[in-house]
Design a protein around this motif. Structure first.
Motif, PDB file in Angstrom:
ATOM      1  N   ARG A   9      56.602  65.615  -0.821  1.00 39.53           N
ATOM      2  CA  ARG A   9      55.827  66.364  -1.795  1.00 39.53           C
ATOM      3  C   ARG A   9      55.758  67.823  -1.379  1.00 39.53           C
ATOM      4  O   ARG A   9      56.130  68.179  -0.280  1.00 39.53           O
ATOM      5  CB  ARG A   9      54.434  65.776  -1.930  1.00 39.53           C
ATOM      6  CG  ARG A   9      53.624  65.881  -0.647  1.00 39.53           C
ATOM      7  CD  ARG A   9      52.274  65.224  -0.687  1.00 39.53           C
ATOM      8  NE  ARG A   9      51.420  65.809  -1.683  1.00 39.53           N
ATOM      9  CZ  ARG A   9      50.399  65.170  -2.238  1.00 39.53           C
ATOM     10  NH1 ARG A   9      50.129  63.938  -1.907  1.00 39.53           N
ATOM     11  NH2 ARG A   9      49.646  65.753  -3.123  1.00 39.53           N
ATOM     12  N   GLU A  10      55.254  68.636  -2.258  1.00 41.86           N
ATOM     13  CA  GLU A  10      55.037  70.047  -1.955  1.00 41.86           C
ATOM     14  C   GLU A  10      53.687  70.164  -1.266  1.00 41.86           C
ATOM     15  O   GLU A  10      52.688  69.627  -1.728  1.00 41.86           O
ATOM     16  CB  GLU A  10      55.023  70.864  -3.248  1.00 41.86           C
ATOM     17  CG  GLU A  10      56.321  70.827  -4.006  1.00 41.86           C
ATOM     18  CD  GLU A  10      57.076  72.131  -3.892  1.00 41.86           C
ATOM     19  OE1 GLU A  10      56.471  73.138  -3.495  1.00 41.86           O
ATOM     20  OE2 GLU A  10      58.274  72.118  -4.185  1.00 41.86           O
ATOM     21  N   TRP A  11      53.656  70.870  -0.150  1.00 38.39           N
ATOM     22  CA  TRP A  11      52.421  71.040   0.609  1.00 38.39           C
ATOM     23  C   TRP A  11      51.930  72.477   0.486  1.00 38.39           C
ATOM     24  O   TRP A  11      52.724  73.410   0.413  1.00 38.39           O
ATOM     25  CB  TRP A  11      52.652  70.721   2.086  1.00 38.39           C
ATOM     26  CG  TRP A  11      53.088  69.314   2.321  1.00 38.39           C
ATOM     27  CD1 TRP A  11      54.353  68.906   2.627  1.00 38.39           C
ATOM     28  CD2 TRP A  11      52.298  68.138   2.267  1.00 38.39           C
ATOM     29  NE1 TRP A  11      54.387  67.540   2.768  1.00 38.39           N
ATOM     30  CE2 TRP A  11      53.137  67.041   2.562  1.00 38.39           C
ATOM     31  CE3 TRP A  11      50.956  67.887   2.018  1.00 38.39           C
ATOM     32  CZ2 TRP A  11      52.684  65.721   2.606  1.00 38.39           C
ATOM     33  CZ3 TRP A  11      50.506  66.584   2.054  1.00 38.39           C
ATOM     34  CH2 TRP A  11      51.357  65.513   2.350  1.00 38.39           C
ATOM     35  N   THR A  12      50.624  72.653   0.520  1.00 38.88           N
ATOM     36  CA  THR A  12      50.036  73.990   0.495  1.00 38.88           C
ATOM     37  C   THR A  12      50.499  74.786   1.712  1.00 38.88           C
ATOM     38  O   THR A  12      50.843  75.951   1.607  1.00 38.88           O
ATOM     39  CB  THR A  12      48.498  73.898   0.483  1.00 38.88           C
ATOM     40  OG1 THR A  12      48.107  73.157  -0.672  1.00 38.88           O
ATOM     41  CG2 THR A  12      47.861  75.253   0.484  1.00 38.88           C
ATOM     42  N   ALA A  19      45.678  71.495   6.128  1.00 38.30           N
ATOM     43  CA  ALA A  19      46.126  71.735   4.755  1.00 38.30           C
ATOM     44  C   ALA A  19      46.709  70.468   4.135  1.00 38.30           C
ATOM     45  O   ALA A  19      46.437  70.155   2.976  1.00 38.30           O
ATOM     46  CB  ALA A  19      47.153  72.866   4.729  1.00 38.30           C
ATOM     47  N   ARG A  20      47.495  69.724   4.906  1.00 38.87           N
ATOM     48  CA  ARG A  20      48.054  68.477   4.366  1.00 38.87           C
ATOM     49  C   ARG A  20      46.945  67.478   4.037  1.00 38.87           C
ATOM     50  O   ARG A  20      46.994  66.801   3.017  1.00 38.87           O
ATOM     51  CB  ARG A  20      49.041  67.849   5.344  1.00 38.87           C
ATOM     52  CG  ARG A  20      50.387  68.539   5.312  1.00 38.87           C
ATOM     53  CD  ARG A  20      51.430  67.662   5.941  1.00 38.87           C
ATOM     54  NE  ARG A  20      52.717  68.349   5.899  1.00 38.87           N
ATOM     55  CZ  ARG A  20      53.873  67.722   6.038  1.00 38.87           C
ATOM     56  NH1 ARG A  20      53.909  66.428   6.257  1.00 38.87           N
ATOM     57  NH2 ARG A  20      54.997  68.395   5.987  1.00 38.87           N
ATOM     58  N   ASP A  23      45.334  68.559   0.909  1.00 41.38           N
ATOM     59  CA  ASP A  23      46.212  68.249  -0.218  1.00 41.38           C
ATOM     60  C   ASP A  23      46.082  66.781  -0.630  1.00 41.38           C
ATOM     61  O   ASP A  23      46.186  66.446  -1.810  1.00 41.38           O
ATOM     62  CB  ASP A  23      47.677  68.538   0.138  1.00 41.38           C
ATOM     63  CG  ASP A  23      48.021  70.022   0.140  1.00 41.38           C
ATOM     64  OD1 ASP A  23      47.226  70.834  -0.373  1.00 41.38           O
ATOM     65  OD2 ASP A  23      49.098  70.366   0.665  1.00 41.38           O
ATOM     66  N   ASP A  27      39.974  66.992  -2.835  1.00 42.76           N
ATOM     67  CA  ASP A  27      39.167  67.268  -4.015  1.00 42.76           C
ATOM     68  C   ASP A  27      37.939  66.355  -4.018  1.00 42.76           C
ATOM     69  O   ASP A  27      37.907  65.320  -3.367  1.00 42.76           O
ATOM     70  CB  ASP A  27      39.982  67.101  -5.306  1.00 42.76           C
ATOM     71  CG  ASP A  27      40.252  65.656  -5.645  1.00 42.76           C
ATOM     72  OD1 ASP A  27      39.431  65.068  -6.380  1.00 42.76           O
ATOM     73  OD2 ASP A  27      41.256  65.108  -5.170  1.00 42.76           O
ATOM     74  N   ARG A  64      46.868  58.396  -7.207  1.00 46.21           N
ATOM     75  CA  ARG A  64      47.295  59.279  -6.113  1.00 46.21           C
ATOM     76  C   ARG A  64      46.966  58.691  -4.748  1.00 46.21           C
ATOM     77  O   ARG A  64      47.783  58.730  -3.833  1.00 46.21           O
ATOM     78  CB  ARG A  64      46.622  60.640  -6.235  1.00 46.21           C
ATOM     79  CG  ARG A  64      47.160  61.500  -7.319  1.00 46.21           C
ATOM     80  CD  ARG A  64      46.543  62.880  -7.194  1.00 46.21           C
ATOM     81  NE  ARG A  64      46.497  63.559  -8.465  1.00 46.21           N
ATOM     82  CZ  ARG A  64      45.943  64.733  -8.640  1.00 46.21           C
ATOM     83  NH1 ARG A  64      45.357  65.352  -7.625  1.00 46.21           N
ATOM     84  NH2 ARG A  64      45.951  65.307  -9.808  1.00 46.21           N
ATOM     85  N   ASP A  68      49.728  57.696  -2.056  1.00 47.80           N
ATOM     86  CA  ASP A  68      49.725  58.386  -0.762  1.00 47.80           C
ATOM     87  C   ASP A  68      49.352  57.474   0.404  1.00 47.80           C
ATOM     88  O   ASP A  68      49.227  57.935   1.537  1.00 47.80           O
ATOM     89  CB  ASP A  68      48.778  59.595  -0.806  1.00 47.80           C
ATOM     90  CG  ASP A  68      49.340  60.725  -1.659  1.00 47.80           C
ATOM     91  OD1 ASP A  68      50.577  60.852  -1.747  1.00 47.80           O
ATOM     92  OD2 ASP A  68      48.543  61.483  -2.241  1.00 47.80           O
TER      93      ASP A  68
END
Length: 152
Positions: A9-12, A19-20, A23, A27, A64, A68
């Motif tokens: 996936r795209e990571w911040t 950060a991962r 991600d 939230d 999600r 994940d």
């Protein structure tokens, strides 16, 4: 150790573990779902009632978290419904949830304001979490450093 969550996936920030993690579960709803799943397996309906969350948001967050590798599903005895439960990776978030709870107890409530409490099986409050070095000494942001990876 092999990753327990999807890494395609795209990571911040691809090289930062914080950060991962954010991600994956950063939230509001994802963390609250994980918190509630720590009480044991729960159905979609049970989670929706406990959290007061819109159906579409809950469905998205559950998908999600399952994709994940943080939650898994299993069929109920009738086989008509599923329950969501923490995987080993999800259970490993317990310390994170406790740390957030303890921070909230110290900084998000007035002293006399009512709040839930997390206690051990004997009803005693948990000790305050503190990171320690390998010798057992407490460390802080001032006594640690991040060694960044050069990906260039």
């Amino acid at each position: 150790m092999a990753p327990t969550v999807r890494v395609d996936r795209e990571w911040t920030d691809a090289t930062c573990p914080v950060a991962r993690t954010v991600d994956l579960v950063g939230d509001r709803w994802s963390l609250l779902i994980v918190r509630d799943a720590m009480e044991g397996p729960a159905s979609f309906t049970e989670l929706r009632q406990r959290l007061g969350i819109a159906r579409n948001i809950l469905a998205d967050r559950l998908r999600r978290l399952v994709d994940d590798g943080i939650l898994g599903t299993s069929a109920t005895a009738s086989g008509k419904r599923y329950v969501y439960e923490l995987t080993p990776a999800g259970r490993d978030l317990f310390t994170v949830v406790v740390a957030l709870r303890q921070w909230g107890e110290s900084h998000a409530f007035a002293d006399d304001e009512p709040r839930s409490a997390l206690v051990d099986r004997d009803g005693r409050p948990l000790a305050e979490l503190r990171p320690c070095d390998r010798a057992g000494a407490v460390v802080t942001a001032a006594t640690t450093e991040v060694r960044r990876v050069d990906c260039g």
